[in-house]
Design a protein around this motif. Structure first.
Motif, PDB file in Angstrom:
ATOM      1  N   GLN A   1      -2.432 -27.629 -53.546  1.00  0.00           N
ATOM      2  CA  GLN A   1      -2.079 -26.236 -53.889  1.00  0.00           C
ATOM      3  C   GLN A   1      -1.431 -25.608 -52.801  1.00  0.00           C
ATOM      4  N   SER A   2      -2.364 -25.626 -51.555  1.00  0.00           N
ATOM      5  CA  SER A   2      -1.832 -24.831 -50.448  1.00  0.00           C
ATOM      6  C   SER A   2      -0.803 -25.511 -49.668  1.00  0.00           C
TER       7      SER A   2
ATOM      8  N   HIS B   1      -4.225 -32.038 -61.457  1.00  0.00           N
ATOM      9  CA  HIS B   1      -5.412 -32.500 -60.836  1.00  0.00           C
ATOM     10  C   HIS B   1      -5.249 -33.617 -60.201  1.00  0.00           C
TER      11      HIS B   1
ATOM     12  N   ASP C   1     -12.838 -35.560 -58.206  1.00  0.00           N
ATOM     13  CA  ASP C   1     -11.950 -34.595 -58.070  1.00  0.00           C
ATOM     14  C   ASP C   1     -11.763 -34.412 -56.566  1.00  0.00           C
TER      15      ASP C   1
ATOM     16  N   CYS D   1       0.610 -35.479 -56.402  1.00  0.00           N
ATOM     17  CA  CYS D   1       0.615 -34.242 -57.238  1.00  0.00           C
ATOM     18  C   CYS D   1       1.640 -33.272 -56.769  1.00  0.00           C
TER      19      CYS D   1
ATOM     20  N   VAL E   1      -9.724 -32.421 -55.183  1.00  0.00           N
ATOM     21  CA  VAL E   1      -9.572 -31.056 -54.333  1.00  0.00           C
ATOM     22  C   VAL E   1     -10.959 -30.161 -54.673  1.00  0.00           C
ATOM     23  N   GLU E   2     -11.772 -30.566 -55.758  1.00  0.00           N
ATOM     24  CA  GLU E   2     -12.995 -29.842 -55.813  1.00  0.00           C
ATOM     25  C   GLU E   2     -13.984 -30.571 -54.589  1.00  0.00           C
TER      26      GLU E   2
ATOM     27  N   GLN F   1      -2.508 -36.679 -53.164  1.00  0.00           N
ATOM     28  CA  GLN F   1      -1.857 -35.536 -52.704  1.00  0.00           C
ATOM     29  C   GLN F   1      -0.441 -35.372 -52.904  1.00  0.00           C
TER      30      GLN F   1
ATOM     31  N   GLY G   1     -12.899 -31.132 -51.725  1.00  0.00           N
ATOM     32  CA  GLY G   1     -12.334 -30.505 -50.584  1.00  0.00           C
ATOM     33  C   GLY G   1     -11.595 -31.967 -49.669  1.00  0.00           C
ATOM     34  N   LYS G   2     -11.318 -32.861 -50.188  1.00  0.00           N
ATOM     35  CA  LYS G   2     -10.612 -34.017 -49.545  1.00  0.00           C
ATOM     36  C   LYS G   2      -9.075 -33.833 -49.468  1.00  0.00           C
ATOM     37  N   ILE G   3      -8.518 -33.064 -50.327  1.00  0.00           N
ATOM     38  CA  ILE G   3      -7.052 -32.619 -50.406  1.00  0.00           C
ATOM     39  C   ILE G   3      -6.921 -31.395 -50.734  1.00  0.00           C
ATOM     40  N   ASP G   4      -5.787 -30.600 -50.440  1.00  0.00           N
ATOM     41  CA  ASP G   4      -5.740 -29.240 -51.009  1.00  0.00           C
ATOM     42  C   ASP G   4      -4.128 -29.285 -51.439  1.00  0.00           C
TER      43      ASP G   4
END
Ligand code: CO
Length: 214
Positions: free
Chosen positions: A199-200, A176, A189, A155, A191-192, A152, A194-197
């Motif tokens: 972008q937010s 990604h 993945d 990224c 993000v898909e 994360q 749900g382990k990291i986010d």
């Protein structure tokens, strides 16, 4: 594996490729148009192209210990600049992996000399997420979580890069965050799943790192 084997394998590989397409290497020599920049760990078990089923010309690759994107690393910054601004890749992938020795070392206190300042990048990730990580009692789970959080943060380092910012604005470059699960051979993945986010998280901090390349 012996050195001799490598050269034997190489001749076999050349024959195989030429068997499918006699002009394979001639075409390859003309240039590259990869869609992906892959930033991953140097770990010998995490083979960028083969785990993705990608071949020559598909992926521009940068690897270092624990897939770090350091703002002071001219190597990583140069790779990113070239891939994003010149090759105009469509995707930047940061791929960590479970069982990462670099992340494990950053969780320990051994003096590793020249590697210390590098591991400091990951220790800073730990500090940023200390409350969450300290709350995980199982050491193995904590270690896996730090691998994910390191992806994360790297990224975010990619998103905070001015070349990436302008490519996102101009042509929708995508970033990604993945992890390679060595024990199962699977790419996840983050993000898909749900382990990291990132972008937010980035939405909240983007203003701090914004550079307007007019
Ligand atoms: Co690693």
């Amino acid at each position: 594996m012996e050195i001799k084997e490598i050269f034997e394998n190489n001749s076999q590989w050349v024959q195989e490729k030429l068997g499918h397409d006699p002009k394979y290497f001639e075409k390859l020599a003309k240039g590259q148009e990869p869609d992906f920049l892959y930033i991953g760990c140097s770990d010998s078990r995490v083979t960028a192209e083969s785990m993705m089923g990608a071949g020559p010309g598909n992926v521009f690759v940068h690897r270092n210990i624990a897939n770090v994107v350091s703002n002071l690393d001219v190597n990583a910054l140069g790779v990113m600049n070239y891939a994003v601004q010149h090759l105009r890749v469509k995707h930047v992938i940061v791929c960590g992996h479970y069982e990462c020795g670099g992340v494990k070392a950053a969780m320990g206190d051994a003096d590793l000399g020249i590697i210390n300042p590098w591991l400091r990048n990951i220790r800073d990730v730990y500090r940023t997420h200390q409350a969450e990580l300290d709350g995980i009692s199982d050491e193995g789970d904590r270690y896996r979580r730090l691998v994910e959080l390191n992806v994360q943060e790297q990224c975010l380092n990619v998103l905070n890069n001015p070349d990436v910012q302008s490519a996102q604005k101009e042509r929708g470059l995508q970033v990604h965050g993945w992890v390679f699960d060595i024990a199962h051979g699977t790419i996840i993945d983050l993000v898909e799943s749900g382990k990291i986010d990132f972008q937010s998280v980035h939405g909240k901090i983007a203003g701090i790192y914004k550079v307007d390349k007019k």
